[in-house]
Scaffold this motif. Structure first.
Motif, PDB file in Angstrom:
ATOM      1  N   ALA A  61     -28.949 -16.828   5.463  1.00  0.00           N
ATOM      2  CA  ALA A  61     -27.856 -17.305   6.273  1.00  0.00           C
ATOM      3  C   ALA A  61     -26.944 -16.034   6.265  1.00  0.00           C
ATOM      4  N   ALA A  62     -26.268 -15.782   7.536  1.00  0.00           N
ATOM      5  CA  ALA A  62     -25.305 -14.717   7.694  1.00  0.00           C
ATOM      6  C   ALA A  62     -24.080 -15.412   7.096  1.00  0.00           C
ATOM      7  N   THR A  63     -23.283 -14.374   6.335  1.00  0.00           N
ATOM      8  CA  THR A  63     -22.070 -14.675   5.976  1.00  0.00           C
ATOM      9  C   THR A  63     -20.839 -14.462   6.712  1.00  0.00           C
ATOM     10  N   ILE A  64     -19.631 -14.972   6.397  1.00  0.00           N
ATOM     11  CA  ILE A  64     -18.630 -14.537   7.452  1.00  0.00           C
ATOM     12  C   ILE A  64     -18.437 -13.173   7.765  1.00  0.00           C
ATOM     13  N   ASP A  65     -18.566 -12.226   6.631  1.00  0.00           N
ATOM     14  CA  ASP A  65     -18.612 -10.672   6.744  1.00  0.00           C
ATOM     15  C   ASP A  65     -19.847 -10.297   7.905  1.00  0.00           C
ATOM     16  N   ASN A  66     -20.779 -10.829   7.745  1.00  0.00           N
ATOM     17  CA  ASN A  66     -21.927 -10.558   8.734  1.00  0.00           C
ATOM     18  C   ASN A  66     -21.611 -10.929   9.829  1.00  0.00           C
ATOM     19  N   ALA A  67     -20.723 -12.011  10.088  1.00  0.00           N
ATOM     20  CA  ALA A  67     -20.481 -12.724  11.508  1.00  0.00           C
ATOM     21  C   ALA A  67     -19.341 -11.905  12.105  1.00  0.00           C
ATOM     22  N   ILE A  68     -18.409 -11.428  11.175  1.00  0.00           N
ATOM     23  CA  ILE A  68     -17.303 -10.370  11.716  1.00  0.00           C
ATOM     24  C   ILE A  68     -17.886  -9.242  12.214  1.00  0.00           C
ATOM     25  N   GLU A  69     -18.887  -8.478  11.583  1.00  0.00           N
ATOM     26  CA  GLU A  69     -19.298  -7.482  11.910  1.00  0.00           C
ATOM     27  C   GLU A  69     -20.290  -7.521  13.149  1.00  0.00           C
ATOM     28  N   ALA A  70     -20.997  -8.432  13.356  1.00  0.00           N
ATOM     29  CA  ALA A  70     -21.523  -8.726  14.660  1.00  0.00           C
ATOM     30  C   ALA A  70     -20.772  -8.866  15.615  1.00  0.00           C
ATOM     31  N   LEU A  71     -19.353  -9.587  15.703  1.00  0.00           N
ATOM     32  CA  LEU A  71     -18.573  -9.458  16.687  1.00  0.00           C
ATOM     33  C   LEU A  71     -17.896  -8.250  16.933  1.00  0.00           C
ATOM     34  N   ARG A  72     -17.646  -7.457  15.878  1.00  0.00           N
ATOM     35  CA  ARG A  72     -17.374  -6.183  15.857  1.00  0.00           C
ATOM     36  C   ARG A  72     -17.849  -5.434  16.974  1.00  0.00           C
ATOM     37  N   VAL A  73     -19.408  -5.390  16.655  1.00  0.00           N
ATOM     38  CA  VAL A  73     -20.498  -4.665  17.410  1.00  0.00           C
ATOM     39  C   VAL A  73     -20.350  -5.312  18.864  1.00  0.00           C
ATOM     40  N   ALA A  74     -20.324  -6.403  19.246  1.00  0.00           N
ATOM     41  CA  ALA A  74     -20.276  -7.070  20.618  1.00  0.00           C
ATOM     42  C   ALA A  74     -18.770  -6.638  21.227  1.00  0.00           C
ATOM     43  N   TYR A  78     -17.355  -3.817  20.656  1.00  0.00           N
ATOM     44  CA  TYR A  78     -17.475  -2.444  21.095  1.00  0.00           C
ATOM     45  C   TYR A  78     -18.486  -2.428  22.354  1.00  0.00           C
ATOM     46  N   LEU A  79     -19.460  -2.973  22.311  1.00  0.00           N
ATOM     47  CA  LEU A  79     -20.502  -2.973  23.437  1.00  0.00           C
ATOM     48  C   LEU A  79     -20.365  -3.519  24.903  1.00  0.00           C
TER      49      LEU A  79
END
Length: 154
Positions: free
Chosen positions: A126-139, A141-142
């Motif tokens: 499962a994704a962690t909160i840190d994974n989710a934060i990084e995914a949102l950062r990428v989104a 940016y993109l």
């Protein structure tokens, strides 16, 4: 480097029904992203394409002409989840249809999270909160980069 697929993608600005404010978002988006070390991935999403999701993993079979070979396909919901939908609809009338399609995944995720809480560990797979934060950062940016690319060709 990121490159939008202009033929597939559809970005629209619509008025919010209650606020009257303009909201811009992707109905469909497809893009290719290339890392600094030359690795590439294609991403496509269609928010209005139904209640199913498909992930397809490919590798270049002939790099000179751009041909790709499919090496994996992941479909949600799978056949077992689809067969359970009628019973879930009867047990939970009026629920949003995507809850039925995602029910087995939610149940599995909740089980993993509960076990990890008891064991004071991270939930397996499962994704962690840190994974989710990084995914949102990428989104975050993109989004403007892709919107700009699509607007330039309109």
């Amino acid at each position: 480097e990121v490159t939008a697929d202009r033929e597939y993608s559809d970005c629209r600005t619509l008025k919010g029904p209650s606020s009257g404010k303009d909201f811009t978002d992707f109905v469909r988006i497809k893009f290719r992203i290339r890392t600094k070390d030359g690795k590439e991935a294609n991403v496509a999403a269609d928010r209005c394409g139904g209640d199913d999701s498909v992930g397809i993993v490919t590798k270049a079979s002939s790099p000179s002409n751009g041909e790709e070979e499919e090496v994996g396909r992941f479909v949600m919901p799978d056949k077992d989840a689809v067969s359970a939908i009628p019973e879930l609809e009867m047990r939970h009338p009026g629920a949003m249809p995507y809850f039925f399609a995602q029910d087995p995944d939610y149940a599995e995720l909740k089980e993993r999270v509960a076990k990890s809480c008891c064991a004071a560990s991270e939930p397996e797979g499962a994704a962690t909160i840190d994974n989710a934060i990084e995914a949102l950062r990428v989104a975050e940016y993109l989004t403007p980069v892709l919107q700009k690319q699509l607007a330039e060709e309109s």
